[in-house]
Design a protein around this motif. Sequence first.
Motif, PDB file in Angstrom:
ATOM      1  N   LEU A 251      19.622  -1.879  12.433  1.00  0.00           N
ATOM      2  CA  LEU A 251      20.957  -2.439  12.619  1.00  0.00           C
ATOM      3  C   LEU A 251      20.978  -3.512  13.696  1.00  0.00           C
ATOM      4  O   LEU A 251      21.782  -4.441  13.640  1.00  0.00           O
ATOM      5  N   TYR A 252      20.102  -3.382  14.694  1.00  0.00           N
ATOM      6  CA  TYR A 252      19.997  -4.416  15.730  1.00  0.00           C
ATOM      7  C   TYR A 252      19.660  -5.754  15.088  1.00  0.00           C
ATOM      8  O   TYR A 252      20.105  -6.805  15.546  1.00  0.00           O
ATOM      9  N   TYR A 253      18.863  -5.685  14.005  1.00  0.00           N
ATOM     10  CA  TYR A 253      18.451  -6.902  13.299  1.00  0.00           C
ATOM     11  C   TYR A 253      19.287  -7.134  12.031  1.00  0.00           C
ATOM     12  O   TYR A 253      18.929  -7.966  11.206  1.00  0.00           O
ATOM     13  N   GLN A 254      20.371  -6.380  11.901  1.00  0.00           N
ATOM     14  CA  GLN A 254      21.289  -6.497  10.759  1.00  0.00           C
ATOM     15  C   GLN A 254      20.565  -6.270   9.425  1.00  0.00           C
ATOM     16  O   GLN A 254      20.827  -6.959   8.424  1.00  0.00           O
ATOM     17  N   VAL A 255      19.675  -5.285   9.432  1.00  0.00           N
ATOM     18  CA  VAL A 255      18.952  -4.884   8.224  1.00  0.00           C
ATOM     19  C   VAL A 255      19.308  -3.432   7.921  1.00  0.00           C
ATOM     20  O   VAL A 255      19.188  -2.574   8.803  1.00  0.00           O
ATOM     21  N   PRO A 256      19.748  -3.108   6.710  1.00  0.00           N
ATOM     22  CA  PRO A 256      20.068  -1.719   6.376  1.00  0.00           C
ATOM     23  C   PRO A 256      18.824  -0.846   6.448  1.00  0.00           C
ATOM     24  O   PRO A 256      17.697  -1.340   6.299  1.00  0.00           O
ATOM     25  N   ALA A 257      19.032   0.449   6.666  1.00  0.00           N
ATOM     26  CA  ALA A 257      17.886   1.332   6.867  1.00  0.00           C
ATOM     27  C   ALA A 257      18.187   2.738   6.372  1.00  0.00           C
ATOM     28  O   ALA A 257      19.340   3.188   6.356  1.00  0.00           O
ATOM     29  N   ILE A 258      17.117   3.430   5.989  1.00  0.00           N
ATOM     30  CA  ILE A 258      17.192   4.838   5.589  1.00  0.00           C
ATOM     31  C   ILE A 258      16.154   5.607   6.374  1.00  0.00           C
ATOM     32  O   ILE A 258      14.978   5.227   6.406  1.00  0.00           O
ATOM     33  N   ALA A 259      16.592   6.680   7.044  1.00  0.00           N
ATOM     34  CA  ALA A 259      15.673   7.631   7.667  1.00  0.00           C
ATOM     35  C   ALA A 259      15.570   8.828   6.734  1.00  0.00           C
ATOM     36  O   ALA A 259      16.590   9.438   6.388  1.00  0.00           O
ATOM     37  N   ALA A 260      14.366   9.153   6.288  1.00  0.00           N
ATOM     38  CA  ALA A 260      14.173  10.214   5.296  1.00  0.00           C
ATOM     39  C   ALA A 260      13.320  11.337   5.879  1.00  0.00           C
ATOM     40  O   ALA A 260      12.240  11.086   6.428  1.00  0.00           O
TER      41      ALA A 260
ATOM     42  N   LEU B  42      11.312 -11.795   6.542  1.00  0.00           N
ATOM     43  CA  LEU B  42      11.925 -10.569   7.042  1.00  0.00           C
ATOM     44  C   LEU B  42      12.241  -9.601   5.909  1.00  0.00           C
ATOM     45  O   LEU B  42      12.545 -10.016   4.786  1.00  0.00           O
ATOM     46  N   PRO B  43      12.194  -8.301   6.181  1.00  0.00           N
ATOM     47  CA  PRO B  43      12.474  -7.314   5.127  1.00  0.00           C
ATOM     48  C   PRO B  43      13.962  -7.245   4.794  1.00  0.00           C
ATOM     49  O   PRO B  43      14.815  -7.587   5.604  1.00  0.00           O
ATOM     50  N   ASP B  44      14.244  -6.777   3.588  1.00  0.00           N
ATOM     51  CA  ASP B  44      15.618  -6.558   3.149  1.00  0.00           C
ATOM     52  C   ASP B  44      16.092  -5.155   3.503  1.00  0.00           C
ATOM     53  O   ASP B  44      17.295  -4.881   3.500  1.00  0.00           O
ATOM     54  N   LEU B  45      15.150  -4.271   3.800  1.00  0.00           N
ATOM     55  CA  LEU B  45      15.462  -2.864   4.020  1.00  0.00           C
ATOM     56  C   LEU B  45      14.349  -2.224   4.833  1.00  0.00           C
ATOM     57  O   LEU B  45      13.174  -2.575   4.685  1.00  0.00           O
ATOM     58  N   ILE B  46      14.734  -1.286   5.701  1.00  0.00           N
ATOM     59  CA  ILE B  46      13.757  -0.484   6.453  1.00  0.00           C
ATOM     60  C   ILE B  46      13.870   0.965   5.996  1.00  0.00           C
ATOM     61  O   ILE B  46      14.970   1.509   5.913  1.00  0.00           O
ATOM     62  N   ILE B  47      12.730   1.575   5.696  1.00  0.00           N
ATOM     63  CA  ILE B  47      12.693   3.010   5.401  1.00  0.00           C
ATOM     64  C   ILE B  47      11.780   3.665   6.428  1.00  0.00           C
ATOM     65  O   ILE B  47      10.624   3.266   6.592  1.00  0.00           O
ATOM     66  N   SER B  48      12.298   4.669   7.112  1.00  0.00           N
ATOM     67  CA  SER B  48      11.525   5.397   8.117  1.00  0.00           C
ATOM     68  C   SER B  48      11.296   6.809   7.607  1.00  0.00           C
ATOM     69  O   SER B  48      12.230   7.535   7.301  1.00  0.00           O
ATOM     70  N   GLY B  49      10.022   7.207   7.521  1.00  0.00           N
ATOM     71  CA  GLY B  49       9.695   8.537   7.009  1.00  0.00           C
ATOM     72  C   GLY B  49       8.520   8.450   6.047  1.00  0.00           C
ATOM     73  O   GLY B  49       7.771   7.486   6.099  1.00  0.00           O
TER      74      GLY B  49
ATOM     75  N   VAL C  38       9.904   2.550  17.450  1.00  0.00           N
ATOM     76  CA  VAL C  38      10.738   1.381  17.740  1.00  0.00           C
ATOM     77  C   VAL C  38       9.862   0.170  18.053  1.00  0.00           C
ATOM     78  O   VAL C  38      10.179  -0.955  17.637  1.00  0.00           O
ATOM     79  N   ASP C  39       8.760   0.369  18.772  1.00  0.00           N
ATOM     80  CA  ASP C  39       7.802  -0.724  18.986  1.00  0.00           C
ATOM     81  C   ASP C  39       7.385  -1.329  17.640  1.00  0.00           C
ATOM     82  O   ASP C  39       7.283  -2.556  17.504  1.00  0.00           O
ATOM     83  N   CYS C  40       7.134  -0.464  16.673  1.00  0.00           N
ATOM     84  CA  CYS C  40       6.643  -0.916  15.369  1.00  0.00           C
ATOM     85  C   CYS C  40       7.682  -1.777  14.661  1.00  0.00           C
ATOM     86  O   CYS C  40       7.347  -2.825  14.085  1.00  0.00           O
ATOM     87  N   VAL C  41       8.944  -1.353  14.687  1.00  0.00           N
ATOM     88  CA  VAL C  41       9.990  -2.138  14.035  1.00  0.00           C
ATOM     89  C   VAL C  41      10.182  -3.471  14.748  1.00  0.00           C
ATOM     90  O   VAL C  41      10.299  -4.525  14.112  1.00  0.00           O
ATOM     91  N   LYS C  42      10.211  -3.429  16.080  1.00  0.00           N
ATOM     92  CA  LYS C  42      10.355  -4.678  16.832  1.00  0.00           C
ATOM     93  C   LYS C  42       9.189  -5.626  16.555  1.00  0.00           C
ATOM     94  O   LYS C  42       9.384  -6.832  16.379  1.00  0.00           O
ATOM     95  N   ALA C  43       7.987  -5.084  16.511  1.00  0.00           N
ATOM     96  CA  ALA C  43       6.819  -5.927  16.243  1.00  0.00           C
ATOM     97  C   ALA C  43       6.912  -6.541  14.851  1.00  0.00           C
ATOM     98  O   ALA C  43       6.568  -7.712  14.653  1.00  0.00           O
ATOM     99  N   ALA C  44       7.381  -5.748  13.892  1.00  0.00           N
ATOM    100  CA  ALA C  44       7.529  -6.273  12.534  1.00  0.00           C
ATOM    101  C   ALA C  44       8.535  -7.420  12.491  1.00  0.00           C
ATOM    102  O   ALA C  44       8.267  -8.481  11.908  1.00  0.00           O
ATOM    103  N   MET C  45       9.682  -7.214  13.124  1.00  0.00           N
ATOM    104  CA  MET C  45      10.768  -8.189  13.036  1.00  0.00           C
ATOM    105  C   MET C  45      10.531  -9.428  13.904  1.00  0.00           C
ATOM    106  O   MET C  45      10.982 -10.523  13.570  1.00  0.00           O
ATOM    107  N   GLU C  46       9.832  -9.246  15.007  1.00  0.00           N
ATOM    108  CA  GLU C  46       9.678 -10.340  15.975  1.00  0.00           C
ATOM    109  C   GLU C  46       8.292 -10.998  15.946  1.00  0.00           C
ATOM    110  O   GLU C  46       8.093 -12.038  16.565  1.00  0.00           O
TER     111      GLU C  46
END
Length: 256
Positions: free
Chosen positions: A120-129, A89-96, A74-82
């Motif tokens: 979703l906090y940043y209103q960006v769709p995401a996939i956890a794989a 900003l990215p159009d999509l997040i993929i985790s995995g 979560v630190d990593c996503v927050k750092a990326a977005m903020e």
Amino acid sequence: MHILLTNDDGVSARGIRILEKVTAAYAEKVTIVAPVGQRSAASHSMTINKNLYWRELESEYANVRKIAVNGTPVDCVKAAMEFFLTDNLPDLIISGINDGYNLGSDVLYSGTVSAAMEGLYYQVPAIAASLGRMNEKRCMETAYLVTKLIDSVIVGGKFPGILNLNVPARNGEITLENVVVVPQTVQIYNNVILKKSDLDGAACFRVVGDIDMTDAPKNTDVAHIREGHITVTPLRWQQTATAVMETVENLIHNGH
């Protein structure tokens, strides 16, 4: 398309390296912001009141920027977005791609899924794989499946939420035709606490657990994985139990 990749197995893990290769050929721009090392079961934890450090790493692909952070997923996503991507900003997040399932109640503890949830906090769709057991061939096939899911479900704003994808360890074809969309169930673990002694002889324990997939309800993620299907479960960020709000209000104010 600009894709942000992250994980909880670490920036050098096989799953994210294969995703890097596949998405670099699929998307215009890919940014990787991932933990320095293993952060499994980090859930939605964040690092506060403590310095975080990052290091830019080289990628063999010209359209990929790679950053390692000594924090949680979560630190990593927050750092990326903020911080890292405020101007693009990215159009999509993929985790995995995670080494091991994230089924049923595992979702609550999973760093992989929590990183996607942060989207979703940043209103960006995401996939956890997640892949049941890491294997080069099946991991590559899973990465290509992710791009097909993006085309089918995400592109054009068709679905703005979170998808939790799990692929069987060995059996079952990795194709869209083998995907079932099912609810999560409770993932049962046996022998959760392992009592041990440290080098000084002091008693201690570890949280471990053996997965029990033998008794899952039908038409759930665990049951279908056992049958060799690929499971996709749409998730939501908000956790309000709306169906029982009236019941709780009546209990508080009317005593019944």
